[in-house]
Design a protein around this motif. Structure first.
Motif, short mmCIF file in Angstrom:
data_model
loop_
_atom_site.label_atom_id
_atom_site.label_comp_id
_atom_site.label_asym_id
_atom_site.label_seq_id
_atom_site.Cartn_x
_atom_site.Cartn_y
_atom_site.Cartn_z
N ASP A 58 0.65 -9.15 22.08
CA ASP A 58 0.87 -9.75 20.76
C ASP A 58 1.48 -8.74 19.81
OD1 ASP A 58 -0.24 -12.14 21.60
OD2 ASP A 58 -2.25 -11.64 20.86
N GLU A 59 2.17 -9.27 18.79
CA GLU A 59 2.71 -8.39 17.76
C GLU A 59 1.56 -7.74 17.00
OE1 GLU A 59 5.20 -10.87 15.33
OE2 GLU A 59 6.94 -10.44 16.57
N PHE A 60 1.77 -6.51 16.58
CA PHE A 60 0.76 -5.78 15.82
C PHE A 60 1.22 -5.69 14.37
CE2 PHE A 60 -1.08 -1.70 14.29
CZ PHE A 60 -2.42 -2.05 14.37
N TRP A 61 0.44 -6.29 13.47
CA TRP A 61 0.74 -6.28 12.04
C TRP A 61 -0.36 -5.56 11.28
CZ3 TRP A 61 5.02 -8.32 9.55
CH2 TRP A 61 5.88 -9.07 10.34
N VAL A 62 0.03 -4.94 10.18
CA VAL A 62 -0.90 -4.27 9.27
C VAL A 62 -0.69 -4.89 7.90
CG1 VAL A 62 -1.53 -2.08 8.18
CG2 VAL A 62 -0.74 -2.11 10.57
N PHE A 63 -1.79 -5.26 7.22
CA PHE A 63 -1.71 -5.81 5.87
C PHE A 63 -2.15 -4.75 4.87
CE2 PHE A 63 -3.61 -8.04 2.21
CZ PHE A 63 -2.50 -8.75 1.78
N MET A 105 0.97 -0.38 0.58
CA MET A 105 2.19 -1.11 0.23
C MET A 105 3.35 -0.15 -0.05
SD MET A 105 1.00 -4.29 -2.17
CE MET A 105 0.56 -3.22 -3.53
N TRP A 106 3.07 0.95 -0.73
CA TRP A 106 4.13 1.87 -1.13
C TRP A 106 4.10 3.18 -0.38
CZ3 TRP A 106 1.60 5.96 -3.45
CH2 TRP A 106 0.38 5.70 -4.08
N ASN A 107 3.06 3.38 0.44
CA ASN A 107 2.97 4.61 1.21
C ASN A 107 2.27 4.31 2.54
OD1 ASN A 107 2.94 7.31 1.99
ND2 ASN A 107 1.07 7.75 0.85
N PRO A 108 2.95 3.56 3.43
CA PRO A 108 2.25 3.17 4.66
C PRO A 108 1.89 4.36 5.55
CG PRO A 108 4.54 2.47 4.74
CD PRO A 108 4.28 2.99 3.35
N GLY A 109 2.75 5.34 5.67
CA GLY A 109 2.42 6.53 6.45
C GLY A 109 2.58 6.40 7.95
N PHE A 110 3.13 5.30 8.41
CA PHE A 110 3.36 5.08 9.85
C PHE A 110 4.70 4.35 10.00
CE2 PHE A 110 0.76 1.66 8.14
CZ PHE A 110 1.50 0.53 8.48
N PRO A 111 5.35 4.52 11.15
CA PRO A 111 6.62 3.82 11.36
C PRO A 111 6.39 2.32 11.57
CG PRO A 111 6.03 5.08 13.31
CD PRO A 111 5.01 5.39 12.26
N TYR A 112 7.29 1.52 11.05
CA TYR A 112 7.18 0.08 11.24
C TYR A 112 8.56 -0.51 11.52
CZ TYR A 112 8.49 0.20 6.28
OH TYR A 112 9.11 0.46 5.09
N ALA A 113 8.54 -1.64 12.22
CA ALA A 113 9.78 -2.29 12.63
C ALA A 113 10.21 -3.36 11.65
CB ALA A 113 9.59 -2.90 14.02
N GLU A 114 9.27 -3.89 10.87
CA GLU A 114 9.55 -4.98 9.94
C GLU A 114 8.54 -4.91 8.82
OE1 GLU A 114 9.66 -9.90 10.11
OE2 GLU A 114 9.30 -8.75 11.93
N ASP A 169 4.52 2.17 19.04
CA ASP A 169 3.91 2.90 17.93
C ASP A 169 2.51 2.40 17.59
OD1 ASP A 169 6.18 4.53 17.56
OD2 ASP A 169 7.14 2.98 16.34
N ARG A 170 2.06 1.34 18.25
CA ARG A 170 0.79 0.69 17.93
C ARG A 170 -0.40 1.66 17.94
NH1 ARG A 170 -1.90 -4.68 20.45
NH2 ARG A 170 -0.16 -5.58 19.34
N ASP A 171 -0.60 2.37 19.03
CA ASP A 171 -1.77 3.24 19.15
C ASP A 171 -1.76 4.35 18.11
OD1 ASP A 171 -2.70 1.70 21.26
OD2 ASP A 171 -1.96 3.06 22.80
N ASP A 172 -0.58 4.95 17.90
CA ASP A 172 -0.49 6.02 16.89
C ASP A 172 -0.75 5.48 15.49
OD1 ASP A 172 0.04 7.94 18.81
OD2 ASP A 172 2.22 7.90 18.50
N ALA A 173 -0.21 4.30 15.18
CA ALA A 173 -0.41 3.70 13.86
C ALA A 173 -1.89 3.38 13.63
CB ALA A 173 0.44 2.45 13.69
N LEU A 174 -2.52 2.81 14.63
CA LEU A 174 -3.93 2.46 14.49
C LEU A 174 -4.80 3.72 14.36
CD1 LEU A 174 -5.75 0.04 14.23
CD2 LEU A 174 -5.93 -0.03 16.72
N ASP A 175 -4.47 4.75 15.12
CA ASP A 175 -5.19 6.02 15.00
C ASP A 175 -5.02 6.60 13.60
OD1 ASP A 175 -6.68 8.27 16.18
OD2 ASP A 175 -4.80 9.37 15.95
#
Length: 179
Positions: free
Chosen positions: A2-7, A13-22, A72-78
């Motif tokens: 499944d797609e991995f989304w972060v809210f 919102m202005w400083n996510p700190g992780f790479p994102y595709a969308e 990038d999912r595991d690194d973003a979640l970490d």
């Protein structure tokens, strides 16, 4: 997979700190943005706590959703867990959100734990502004956090009258202190 989304509803919102595709504006129901957490690390100290955002019960909250690529999912979640779960004042939850393009997806987000000692509850504008003005933590001054969040919300066309009032109460004092 499944797609991995972060809210994000505050600094994410202005400083996510992780790479994102969308990235898209989004809304979660059943929770509202609130300056309801005593910050003893990022925007304050144990001796002089600041205030940061939490998703608290009730209403709905507009924010920003980020789709993270599978690789990038595991690194973003970490990264998010290290950033958001320092003192466990947040509960990690996967919640349904509505994206601005009409899709409904599940997204990881961080909801305040009302039983945690850092839960500040509902504060008045003047009380919150006084805390914000006097606090500074490892991520910088508390007033910059509030003002950046208000600016991001305005850029997105989101009105948060209570938070804007805190920002207005902080802004003149900040300008006087630097001017």
């Amino acid at each position: 997979m499944d797609e991995f989304w972060v809210f994000g509803y505050g600094s994410l919102m202005w400083n996510p700190g992780f790479p994102y595709a969308e990235r898209q504006a989004a809304r979660v129901h059943g929770f509202r943005r609130s300056l309801c957490i005593w910050s003893t690390a990022h925007r304050g100290t144990v001796e002089n706590p600041g205030l940061v955002m939490g998703l608290d019960r009730g209403g709905s909250c507009r924010g920003m959703a980020f789709r993270v690529a599978d690789e990038d999912r595991d690194d973003a979640l970490d990264y998010l867990r290290k950033r958001e779960l320092i003192t466990n004042v947040y509960l990690e939850r996967f919640l349904p959100i509505g994206l601005s393009d009409g899709r409904r997806v599940q997204a990881v987000t961080y909801v305040v734990d009302r039983r945690h000692e850092q839960y500040a509850g509902s504060l008045g504008v003047e009380e919150a502004a006084a805390v914000v003005l006097r606090s500074h933590g490892q991520s910088g001054p508390n007033d910059a956090y509030v003002l950046n969040t208000v600016a991001q919300l305005k850029q997105m066309g989101i009105r948060d009258l209570w938070l804007e009032a805190v920002g207005d109460a902080v802004r003149p004092k900040t300008a006087q202190a630097t001017g």
